[in-house]
Design a protein around this motif. Sequence first.
Motif, PDB file in Angstrom:
ATOM      1  N   GLN A  92      35.129  33.302  42.122  1.00 35.37           N
ATOM      2  CA  GLN A  92      35.565  34.297  43.099  1.00 35.37           C
ATOM      3  C   GLN A  92      37.073  34.487  43.055  1.00 35.37           C
ATOM      4  O   GLN A  92      37.578  35.573  43.309  1.00 35.37           O
ATOM      5  CB  GLN A  92      35.120  33.895  44.509  1.00 35.37           C
ATOM      6  CG  GLN A  92      33.619  33.962  44.732  1.00 35.37           C
ATOM      7  CD  GLN A  92      33.064  35.335  44.431  1.00 35.37           C
ATOM      8  OE1 GLN A  92      32.291  35.522  43.494  1.00 35.37           O
ATOM      9  NE2 GLN A  92      33.455  36.324  45.218  1.00 35.37           N
ATOM     10  N   GLY A  93      37.775  33.393  42.756  1.00 32.64           N
ATOM     11  CA  GLY A  93      39.228  33.506  42.625  1.00 32.64           C
ATOM     12  C   GLY A  93      39.613  34.414  41.473  1.00 32.64           C
ATOM     13  O   GLY A  93      40.471  35.291  41.609  1.00 32.64           O
TER      14      GLY A  93
ATOM     15  N   GLY B  11      38.799  37.961  42.171  1.00 31.73           N
ATOM     16  CA  GLY B  11      39.754  38.578  43.094  1.00 31.73           C
ATOM     17  C   GLY B  11      41.068  38.960  42.452  1.00 31.73           C
ATOM     18  O   GLY B  11      41.955  39.480  43.135  1.00 31.73           O
TER      19      GLY B  11
ATOM     20  N   PHE C 237      43.658  41.480  44.065  1.00 31.12           N
ATOM     21  CA  PHE C 237      45.022  41.011  44.311  1.00 31.12           C
ATOM     22  C   PHE C 237      46.040  41.963  43.682  1.00 31.12           C
ATOM     23  O   PHE C 237      47.050  42.312  44.297  1.00 31.12           O
ATOM     24  CB  PHE C 237      45.180  39.595  43.734  1.00 31.12           C
ATOM     25  CG  PHE C 237      46.606  39.168  43.516  1.00 31.12           C
ATOM     26  CD1 PHE C 237      47.452  38.943  44.582  1.00 31.12           C
ATOM     27  CD2 PHE C 237      47.100  38.985  42.227  1.00 31.12           C
ATOM     28  CE1 PHE C 237      48.767  38.546  44.382  1.00 31.12           C
ATOM     29  CE2 PHE C 237      48.404  38.589  42.014  1.00 31.12           C
ATOM     30  CZ  PHE C 237      49.241  38.369  43.090  1.00 31.12           C
TER      31      PHE C 237
ATOM     32  N   PHE D 152      48.234  37.757  47.588  1.00 31.88           N
ATOM     33  CA  PHE D 152      47.394  36.733  46.957  1.00 31.88           C
ATOM     34  C   PHE D 152      46.533  36.025  47.998  1.00 31.88           C
ATOM     35  O   PHE D 152      45.324  35.828  47.803  1.00 31.88           O
ATOM     36  CB  PHE D 152      48.269  35.714  46.227  1.00 31.88           C
ATOM     37  CG  PHE D 152      47.490  34.657  45.500  1.00 31.88           C
ATOM     38  CD1 PHE D 152      46.930  34.915  44.266  1.00 31.88           C
ATOM     39  CD2 PHE D 152      47.290  33.404  46.075  1.00 31.88           C
ATOM     40  CE1 PHE D 152      46.194  33.947  43.600  1.00 31.88           C
ATOM     41  CE2 PHE D 152      46.558  32.434  45.425  1.00 31.88           C
ATOM     42  CZ  PHE D 152      46.010  32.705  44.182  1.00 31.88           C
ATOM     43  N   THR D 153      47.131  35.670  49.121  1.00 32.53           N
ATOM     44  CA  THR D 153      46.404  34.953  50.171  1.00 32.53           C
ATOM     45  C   THR D 153      45.257  35.789  50.720  1.00 32.53           C
ATOM     46  O   THR D 153      44.117  35.318  50.838  1.00 32.53           O
ATOM     47  CB  THR D 153      47.363  34.568  51.309  1.00 32.53           C
ATOM     48  OG1 THR D 153      48.421  33.769  50.796  1.00 32.53           O
ATOM     49  CG2 THR D 153      46.629  33.791  52.398  1.00 32.53           C
TER      50      THR D 153
ATOM     51  N   SER E 240      43.803  38.608  49.453  1.00 30.73           N
ATOM     52  CA  SER E 240      42.792  39.003  48.464  1.00 30.73           C
ATOM     53  C   SER E 240      41.881  37.839  48.103  1.00 30.73           C
ATOM     54  O   SER E 240      40.654  38.004  47.991  1.00 30.73           O
ATOM     55  CB  SER E 240      43.464  39.549  47.202  1.00 30.73           C
ATOM     56  OG  SER E 240      44.211  38.543  46.546  1.00 30.73           O
ATOM     57  N   GLN E 241      42.431  36.648  47.942  1.00 31.79           N
ATOM     58  CA  GLN E 241      41.613  35.501  47.587  1.00 31.79           C
ATOM     59  C   GLN E 241      40.710  35.088  48.756  1.00 31.79           C
ATOM     60  O   GLN E 241      39.548  34.701  48.547  1.00 31.79           O
ATOM     61  CB  GLN E 241      42.497  34.326  47.160  1.00 31.79           C
ATOM     62  CG  GLN E 241      43.250  34.550  45.869  1.00 31.79           C
ATOM     63  CD  GLN E 241      42.320  34.832  44.706  1.00 31.79           C
ATOM     64  OE1 GLN E 241      41.332  34.146  44.489  1.00 31.79           O
ATOM     65  NE2 GLN E 241      42.637  35.861  43.935  1.00 31.79           N
TER      66      GLN E 241
ATOM     67  N   SER F 265      37.899  37.730  48.858  1.00 36.82           N
ATOM     68  CA  SER F 265      37.001  37.610  47.713  1.00 36.82           C
ATOM     69  C   SER F 265      36.080  36.404  47.857  1.00 36.82           C
ATOM     70  O   SER F 265      34.879  36.482  47.562  1.00 36.82           O
ATOM     71  CB  SER F 265      37.813  37.501  46.418  1.00 36.82           C
ATOM     72  OG  SER F 265      36.966  37.326  45.306  1.00 36.82           O
ATOM     73  N   THR F 266      36.624  35.285  48.324  1.00 39.00           N
ATOM     74  CA  THR F 266      35.822  34.065  48.455  1.00 39.00           C
ATOM     75  C   THR F 266      34.835  34.173  49.606  1.00 39.00           C
ATOM     76  O   THR F 266      33.651  33.836  49.472  1.00 39.00           O
ATOM     77  CB  THR F 266      36.746  32.851  48.668  1.00 39.00           C
ATOM     78  OG1 THR F 266      37.642  32.742  47.551  1.00 39.00           O
ATOM     79  CG2 THR F 266      35.925  31.569  48.778  1.00 39.00           C
TER      80      THR F 266
END
Length: 308
Positions: free
Chosen positions: A17-18, A21, A25, A264-265, A267-268, A271-272
């Motif tokens: 998932q990372g 994403g 991101f 980044f924070t 979006s990740q 996504s997760t």
Amino acid sequence: MFSDYSTAELVSIFAMQGFAGLILFSVFVLMALGLAIIFGQMGVINMAHGEFMILGAYVTYLISNLFSEYMPALFGIYFFIAMIAAFFTAGALGAFVEWAMIRHLYKRPLDTLLATWGLSLIMQQLYRTVFGAREVGVSLPDWLMGSIPMTDTIDIPINGLFVMGLTIVISVSVYLLMFKSRWGGQVRAVVQNRPMAGAVGINTEKSDRMTFALGCAIAGVAGSAFTMIGSTGPTAGQLYIVDTFLVVVFGGAQSLLGTIASAFTISQAQSTMEFFLSGSMAKVLTLLVVVGILMLRPQGLFALKIRH
């Protein structure tokens, strides 16, 4: 939520998932960079920013069809041409919008917000008239398809790596332009003291126009990246404008590093959580956490220190 999975499965899920994403991101970063330049440097709330992104996506769609129909032998390089065209098309429209509308509304934030919201509705209707109400998709070159296997359970999407590399190049370029170039110094001088900047010979009107155009141009490139994760439709930009404002405010409106870290924070996290929860619930939880942090730190993650 996690009890149905083993530790190894959870590690694989978070890793997959990372990596999945990465494109989200990258879209967030490119959108937020453009918005941060406009909002952070000019104080303009551009509610039509999502429509500039979709303009870049439609330009990519048109060039994809052009190469597919008339130059199939060169189809593998069309995406680079599309990104350049999206950059200049969105930038040119941004410069025109600043000249025709925005420059008359400086220091009137509510009027600017309403005017750009009206502009977003006009642009949506134009897209609907020209391209139709149905969403359209873009065919990617073969070299952007597939993934790179890292382990038996973890694959890295190639298009994600490409867009990540593109995002890094643009982020570094924006940093050098804003903080290491003469033009960037002029922009920051106008932000800090407009009358004094004008008194020393800086063309403040040109600086404003180029700043707004640059922010819109970067949104156009974000539109090209967007075609890798979703279909392009007249209202698709509105789905990302709230997340983009969230990224800018959470990271600090005038901080390049804060914008990237915030993108980044968020979006990740989205996504997760979308793997375990519904997409709507993932957005709600992300929003609640961000709002909670902003209540404790309203200036954002990386606020600039200003001497008084």
